[in-house]
Write a protein that holds these residues in place. Structure first.
Motif, PDB file in Angstrom:
ATOM      1  N   LYS A 118       8.303 -20.504-100.397  1.00  0.00           N
ATOM      2  CA  LYS A 118       7.743 -20.506 -98.879  1.00  0.00           C
ATOM      3  C   LYS A 118       6.729 -19.521 -98.815  1.00  0.00           C
ATOM      4  O   LYS A 118       5.733 -19.700 -98.095  1.00  0.00           O
ATOM      5  CB  LYS A 118       9.149 -20.323 -97.938  1.00  0.00           C
ATOM      6  N   GLY A 119       6.774 -17.996 -99.252  1.00  0.00           N
ATOM      7  CA  GLY A 119       5.965 -17.245 -98.910  1.00  0.00           C
ATOM      8  C   GLY A 119       4.617 -17.323 -99.579  1.00  0.00           C
ATOM      9  O   GLY A 119       3.622 -17.317 -98.937  1.00  0.00           O
ATOM     10  N   MET A 120       4.765 -18.081-100.731  1.00  0.00           N
ATOM     11  CA  MET A 120       3.404 -18.249-101.312  1.00  0.00           C
ATOM     12  C   MET A 120       2.649 -19.390-100.770  1.00  0.00           C
ATOM     13  O   MET A 120       1.380 -19.367-100.511  1.00  0.00           O
ATOM     14  CB  MET A 120       3.780 -18.881-102.785  1.00  0.00           C
ATOM     15  N   ARG A 121       3.388 -20.490-100.197  1.00  0.00           N
ATOM     16  CA  ARG A 121       2.655 -21.570 -99.347  1.00  0.00           C
ATOM     17  C   ARG A 121       2.259 -20.996 -97.993  1.00  0.00           C
ATOM     18  O   ARG A 121       0.975 -21.347 -97.694  1.00  0.00           O
ATOM     19  CB  ARG A 121       3.707 -22.619 -99.004  1.00  0.00           C
ATOM     20  N   GLN A 122       2.878 -19.957 -97.417  1.00  0.00           N
ATOM     21  CA  GLN A 122       2.350 -19.191 -96.412  1.00  0.00           C
ATOM     22  C   GLN A 122       0.864 -18.514 -96.642  1.00  0.00           C
ATOM     23  O   GLN A 122      -0.002 -18.615 -96.104  1.00  0.00           O
ATOM     24  CB  GLN A 122       3.407 -18.416 -95.878  1.00  0.00           C
ATOM     25  N   ARG A 123       1.077 -17.856 -97.774  1.00  0.00           N
ATOM     26  CA  ARG A 123      -0.332 -17.161 -98.132  1.00  0.00           C
ATOM     27  C   ARG A 123      -1.414 -18.144 -98.547  1.00  0.00           C
ATOM     28  O   ARG A 123      -2.538 -18.000 -98.268  1.00  0.00           O
ATOM     29  CB  ARG A 123       0.067 -16.278 -99.401  1.00  0.00           C
ATOM     30  N   LEU A 124      -1.076 -19.165 -99.099  1.00  0.00           N
ATOM     31  CA  LEU A 124      -2.119 -20.548 -99.195  1.00  0.00           C
ATOM     32  C   LEU A 124      -2.666 -20.654 -97.983  1.00  0.00           C
ATOM     33  O   LEU A 124      -3.916 -21.149 -97.659  1.00  0.00           O
ATOM     34  CB  LEU A 124      -1.608 -21.500-100.124  1.00  0.00           C
ATOM     35  N   GLY A 125      -1.695 -20.828 -97.161  1.00  0.00           N
ATOM     36  CA  GLY A 125      -2.088 -21.356 -95.557  1.00  0.00           C
ATOM     37  C   GLY A 125      -3.048 -20.379 -94.936  1.00  0.00           C
ATOM     38  O   GLY A 125      -3.821 -20.697 -94.334  1.00  0.00           O
ATOM     39  N   PRO A 152       1.803 -16.692 -88.212  1.00  0.00           N
ATOM     40  CA  PRO A 152       1.304 -16.292 -89.299  1.00  0.00           C
ATOM     41  C   PRO A 152       2.091 -15.485 -90.487  1.00  0.00           C
ATOM     42  O   PRO A 152       1.842 -15.474 -91.852  1.00  0.00           O
ATOM     43  CB  PRO A 152       0.000 -15.686 -89.091  1.00  0.00           C
ATOM     44  N   THR A 153       3.027 -14.875 -90.128  1.00  0.00           N
ATOM     45  CA  THR A 153       3.747 -13.913 -90.972  1.00  0.00           C
ATOM     46  C   THR A 153       5.069 -14.322 -91.568  1.00  0.00           C
ATOM     47  O   THR A 153       5.657 -13.753 -92.209  1.00  0.00           O
ATOM     48  CB  THR A 153       3.890 -12.400 -90.531  1.00  0.00           C
ATOM     49  N   VAL A 154       5.461 -15.871 -90.949  1.00  0.00           N
ATOM     50  CA  VAL A 154       6.846 -16.235 -91.306  1.00  0.00           C
ATOM     51  C   VAL A 154       6.765 -16.362 -92.735  1.00  0.00           C
ATOM     52  O   VAL A 154       5.770 -17.096 -93.252  1.00  0.00           O
ATOM     53  CB  VAL A 154       6.814 -17.688 -90.738  1.00  0.00           C
ATOM     54  N   GLY A 155       7.824 -15.968 -93.567  1.00  0.00           N
ATOM     55  CA  GLY A 155       8.046 -16.087 -94.977  1.00  0.00           C
ATOM     56  C   GLY A 155       7.239 -14.991 -95.745  1.00  0.00           C
ATOM     57  O   GLY A 155       7.348 -14.967 -97.035  1.00  0.00           O
ATOM     58  N   LEU A 156       6.571 -14.077 -95.072  1.00  0.00           N
ATOM     59  CA  LEU A 156       5.720 -12.996 -95.890  1.00  0.00           C
ATOM     60  C   LEU A 156       6.503 -11.937 -96.003  1.00  0.00           C
ATOM     61  O   LEU A 156       7.489 -11.303 -95.058  1.00  0.00           O
ATOM     62  CB  LEU A 156       4.519 -12.674 -95.064  1.00  0.00           C
ATOM     63  N   ASP A 157       6.465 -11.173 -97.245  1.00  0.00           N
ATOM     64  CA  ASP A 157       7.188  -9.996 -97.352  1.00  0.00           C
ATOM     65  C   ASP A 157       6.432  -8.665 -96.612  1.00  0.00           C
ATOM     66  O   ASP A 157       5.320  -9.193 -96.354  1.00  0.00           O
ATOM     67  CB  ASP A 157       7.357  -9.421 -99.014  1.00  0.00           C
ATOM     68  N   PRO A 158       6.896  -7.449 -96.570  1.00  0.00           N
ATOM     69  CA  PRO A 158       6.251  -6.551 -95.793  1.00  0.00           C
ATOM     70  C   PRO A 158       4.986  -6.272 -96.288  1.00  0.00           C
ATOM     71  O   PRO A 158       4.032  -5.875 -95.402  1.00  0.00           O
ATOM     72  CB  PRO A 158       7.625  -5.426 -95.876  1.00  0.00           C
ATOM     73  N   ILE A 159       4.670  -6.161 -97.671  1.00  0.00           N
ATOM     74  CA  ILE A 159       3.370  -5.973 -97.893  1.00  0.00           C
ATOM     75  C   ILE A 159       2.310  -7.016 -97.822  1.00  0.00           C
ATOM     76  O   ILE A 159       1.304  -6.755 -97.169  1.00  0.00           O
ATOM     77  CB  ILE A 159       3.462  -5.645 -99.731  1.00  0.00           C
ATOM     78  N   ALA A 160       2.753  -8.217 -98.121  1.00  0.00           N
ATOM     79  CA  ALA A 160       1.805  -9.221 -97.544  1.00  0.00           C
ATOM     80  C   ALA A 160       1.339  -9.327 -96.163  1.00  0.00           C
ATOM     81  O   ALA A 160       0.509  -9.789 -95.611  1.00  0.00           O
ATOM     82  CB  ALA A 160       2.408 -10.457 -97.769  1.00  0.00           C
ATOM     83  N   THR A 161       2.697  -8.922 -95.486  1.00  0.00           N
ATOM     84  CA  THR A 161       2.426  -8.853 -93.845  1.00  0.00           C
ATOM     85  C   THR A 161       1.468  -7.937 -93.476  1.00  0.00           C
ATOM     86  O   THR A 161       0.328  -8.004 -92.678  1.00  0.00           O
ATOM     87  CB  THR A 161       3.608  -8.411 -92.909  1.00  0.00           C
TER      88      THR A 161
END
Length: 318
Positions: free
Chosen positions: A140-147, A164-173
């Protein structure tokens, strides 16, 4: 005179007899980040769809970059708009690189430039290691990054981000907000919806608060604090209870926070000056109301107004 990137003038949307958006007026300027907040069903996604031209207003007017977004004339400006929906969905059988290359071509990039732009964006969002894997293998987090990568194509002039930050870990956020800050510094305008208010606060210029389709409040955080008249929390340390014996200060103490003074904004400096006169003062912690507290305040006003007629009816029948 600068034309706003987005302008809503008494814009509303209805489906049959249901008003999902009630006469909202707002402007978004170049290089401005607007936070759009409200409960589920408040009208946030409806505003985004109006701005995208996916739906047309039932009343009032919507303009994006000087024209109606649902008009035929607006087609050429759509390449300057980036959008991330709340629930991202891609072709499962394609790789991440194929998905992003496809979207870059839709934005007008040639084949060679489309692939380079796609690879650069995949690196920016941190999933180059998976760019040749099928999307169906993505978390889910990778799909969010792709989005997010899809939304950032071409450094859009206007960026609409729904959770936009749904499913992202703290570093990705953290990296996401860095990108938003960079786009803003380059002149992009952003409308950002999120339920995670603490993470958004320092990255927005203004906030819009919606409830049941109507605009409750709009402004900078400082302006909203002033409208809400929320107190400043001042917590001294090292005084060993002497504040309770000070008649100029003890009126600001509450039972819930016996070691913290809840002070109206206009009296903050007077209270701080009085505290500095106390011997033994070791430190002071001053905290104004945050975005979440401001949001809850305006939302509670609406909830109370909805409950009042119910209370009156109950009183009449008792």
């Amino acid at each position: 005179m600068n034309i706003p990137i987005v302008s809503l003038s008494d814009a509303g949307k209805s489906y049959n007899d249901l008003d999902v958006l009630k006469s909202v007026t707002m402007q978004l300027n170049q290089g401005e980040v607007m936070g759009l907040f409200g409960h589920n069903g408040a009208g946030k996604t409806t505003i985004m769809k109006l701005i995208l031209g996916v739906i047309s207003p039932s009343r009032g007017k919507v303009e994006v970059m000087g024209m109606a977004p649902d008009s035929k004339e607006a087609w050429h400006s759509r390449s300057k708009v980036g959008y991330l929906p709340e629930n991202v969905s891609f072709y499962e059988q394609l790789t991440g690189l194929e998905v992003l290359s496809y979207f870059t071509k839709l934005k007008g990039f040639t084949n060679k430039k489309a692939k380079k732009q796609a690879i650069d964006l995949l690196e920016q969002v941190g999933i180059t290691h998976a760019m040749k894997r099928q999307v169906k293998t993505y978390s889910k987090g990778m799909r969010q990054r792709l989005g997010l990568a899809q939304a950032f194509i071409g450094e859009p002039k206007l960026l609409l981000l729904d959770e936009p930050t749904v499913g992202l870990d703290p570093i990705a956020t953290r990296d996401f907000y860095k990108t938003v800050d960079q786009l803003k510094s380059n002149g992009s305008s952003v409308i950002l919806c999120s339920h995670v208010l603490p993470g958004v606060e320092q990255h927005i210029d203004r906030a819009m608060i919606l409830s049941t389709g109507q605009l409750l409040a709009m402004g900078t955080l400082a302006e909203l604090r002033q409208q809400a008249a929320l107190p400043v929390a001042i917590k001294p340390s090292g005084l060993n209870g002497s504040v309770a014996n000070d008649n100029k200060l003890n009126r600001f103490l509450t039972a819930n926070c016996p070691d913290t003074l809840m002070v109206p904004e206009q009296e903050k400096l007077t209270v701080l000056s009085q505290l500095l006169n106390h011997e033994g003062l070791a430190d002071l912690h001053v905290e104004s109301a945050n975005l979440e507290q401001v949001y809850q305040h305006f939302l509670s006003l609406t909830e109370n107004s909805l409950q009042e007629p119910l209370l009156q009816v109950k009183g009449a029948t008792s």
